[in-house]
Design a protein around this motif. Sequence first.
Motif, mmCIF file in Angstrom:
data_model
loop_
_atom_site.group_PDB
_atom_site.id
_atom_site.type_symbol
_atom_site.label_atom_id
_atom_site.label_comp_id
_atom_site.label_asym_id
_atom_site.label_seq_id
_atom_site.Cartn_x
_atom_site.Cartn_y
_atom_site.Cartn_z
ATOM 1 N N LEU A 25 0.829 -1.203 0.000
ATOM 2 C CA LEU A 25 0.000 0.000 0.000
ATOM 3 C C LEU A 25 0.868 1.259 0.000
ATOM 4 C CD1 LEU A 25 -2.965 1.059 0.222
ATOM 5 C CD2 LEU A 25 -2.517 1.282 2.670
ATOM 6 N N GLU A 27 -0.728 4.473 -1.166
ATOM 7 C CA GLU A 27 -1.656 5.597 -0.976
ATOM 8 C C GLU A 27 -2.936 5.080 -0.349
ATOM 9 O OE1 GLU A 27 -4.327 8.468 -3.747
ATOM 10 O OE2 GLU A 27 -2.176 8.516 -4.110
ATOM 11 N N LEU A 28 -3.397 5.805 0.669
ATOM 12 C CA LEU A 28 -4.645 5.459 1.337
ATOM 13 C C LEU A 28 -5.549 6.686 1.295
ATOM 14 C CD1 LEU A 28 -6.316 3.441 2.976
ATOM 15 C CD2 LEU A 28 -5.142 4.273 5.030
ATOM 16 N N ALA A 52 1.601 -0.538 7.203
ATOM 17 C CA ALA A 52 1.720 -0.111 5.808
ATOM 18 C C ALA A 52 3.101 0.513 5.599
ATOM 19 C CB ALA A 52 0.614 0.882 5.461
ATOM 20 N N LEU A 55 3.581 3.127 2.716
ATOM 21 C CA LEU A 55 2.616 4.221 2.600
ATOM 22 C C LEU A 55 3.341 5.545 2.397
ATOM 23 C CD1 LEU A 55 -0.434 4.858 2.751
ATOM 24 C CD2 LEU A 55 -0.071 5.402 5.151
ATOM 25 N N LEU A 58 -1.419 9.842 2.482
ATOM 26 C CA LEU A 58 -2.600 9.560 3.289
ATOM 27 C C LEU A 58 -3.564 10.722 3.141
ATOM 28 C CD1 LEU A 58 -4.055 7.865 5.436
ATOM 29 C CD2 LEU A 58 -2.687 9.046 7.166
#
Length: 82
Positions: A25, A27-28, A52, A55, A58
């Motif tokens: 992951l 990008e969240l 993550a 990451l 966010l």
Amino acid sequence: MRRRRQAAPKALIPHPCKHSRLPKLEELAISDNQIGDAGARALAAALVAGAAPRLRRLLLDHNKLGGGAAALGRALGAAARL
């Protein structure tokens, strides 16, 4: 007449597990999800636990983070990659 979104009952929201990982992951995007104080704290705990590791971005705009924003800020500060 505009319909209002209702928050999901707590029973329907999965509890973060210390064994849950999203190793790819990057990008969240969880904007506009009515994430509150408890959700922000849970997300912070997951990030600190390394849930993550890749990451990079966010997106949390238009949520209700409340006091959990401080915990999330500390978690993000500890993750220099974000």
